[in-house]
Design a protein around this motif. Sequence first.
Motif, short mmCIF file in Angstrom:
data_model
loop_
_atom_site.label_atom_id
_atom_site.label_comp_id
_atom_site.label_asym_id
_atom_site.label_seq_id
_atom_site.Cartn_x
_atom_site.Cartn_y
_atom_site.Cartn_z
N ASN A 1 1.70 28.21 -30.27
CA ASN A 1 2.58 29.39 -30.28
C ASN A 1 1.99 30.63 -29.53
N TYR A 2 0.70 30.49 -29.54
CA TYR A 2 -0.17 31.63 -28.85
C TYR A 2 0.01 31.33 -27.33
N LEU B 1 2.45 29.69 -25.88
CA LEU B 1 3.80 29.77 -25.58
C LEU B 1 4.11 31.30 -25.41
N ARG B 2 3.64 32.01 -26.14
CA ARG B 2 3.91 33.62 -25.82
C ARG B 2 3.15 34.22 -24.80
N LYS B 3 1.91 33.57 -24.39
CA LYS B 3 0.89 34.36 -23.35
C LYS B 3 1.61 33.48 -21.93
N ASN B 4 2.03 32.36 -21.71
CA ASN B 4 2.12 31.98 -20.32
C ASN B 4 3.57 31.31 -20.32
N TYR B 5 4.31 31.03 -21.53
CA TYR B 5 5.66 30.55 -21.15
C TYR B 5 6.88 31.27 -21.81
N LYS B 6 6.64 32.69 -22.11
CA LYS B 6 7.53 33.31 -22.74
C LYS B 6 8.94 33.49 -21.83
N ASN B 7 10.01 33.01 -22.27
CA ASN B 7 11.30 33.21 -21.67
C ASN B 7 11.16 32.67 -20.18
N THR B 8 10.43 31.64 -20.13
CA THR B 8 10.68 30.63 -18.93
C THR B 8 11.38 29.33 -19.16
N ALA C 1 9.22 26.50 -21.05
CA ALA C 1 8.73 26.63 -22.28
C ALA C 1 8.79 25.42 -23.07
#
Length: 223
Positions: free
Chosen positions: A124-125, A127-134, A137
Motif C-alpha cells: 500500500n505504501y 502504491l501510494r508513492k509510485n502508482y497513485k492514479n496510474t 497500479a
Amino acid sequence: MRIFLIPGFGEDEAIFDKIAPHLSGKKIYLNPWVLLGNQPRPELNALLYAKELVKWFAIRPDDVLIGHSTGGWVALHIKHLVYCPVVQVSSWTESQKVVKHGTNKELAYWLTKKGLLFNRFTKNYLLRKNYKNTPSAPVFASVFERLIKGNKNNVNNQLRLILNPIHETIYVEPDLRIHARADTIVKYPDQQVQEVPGDHFALYTYPQHVYQPIVAFLKDIQI
C-alpha cells in the motif's frame, strides 16, 4: 522461430498478455514461480539460472528471448551463453540501474522469509508513492500480492537473480531495449533505447508502443 518470454520478479506469463498475441512464432513462457522451485537455493544467480534454462529448453542461437525486468537480465545472460537475439523491456544491463540495488542481500532474504519485506503495508505504501492514479497500479498490486502469497523460498530464489553477484564478465548487449522514463524500478538506460510512455509496466498499460518495435525487430531478423 521460437520466442521465449521471460517474466520479471514476482510476475508470471500474464505480464505478456497484451503483447504476445501480436508476436508471430512459437511462444514459450519461462515462469520463475515454476522453474525456480520452492527449495532455498543460496548459490543461485542470473548466470546459473541462464545455464539451466539453456539446458532444459535447448535454447539455440536462432531462438529469440523477450524479457521483462528481471526476465531481461536473465535473457542477457542466456545470450552470453548461446548468442541469441534479446529484447529487454524495462530491464537493465548494469546492476546499478536497479533502484535500491545496494540492498543488503542477506537482510533482504531474511526479511522476505519472515514476511516483513513483502506485505500489504509495503504494498500500500508503494502504491501510494509510485502508482497513485496510474493505469499500472492494478498490475503492480497484482504482482506484489503474488509476492505476499507466494512461497517464500521461491521469492528469495527470484531475488537472488537480482542481488547475487555474477563472477564472470558479461560482454553482450541486448539487440533492442524498450524503456519508459517514468520507470521507478529500473532507471532509464544510458544506451540507445526505444522510449515508450508509461512506467515499469508499459508492456501492459501501453502495449501497442511496446509490441510495435518488437514486431519490426522480429521481421528484420527473419529477413
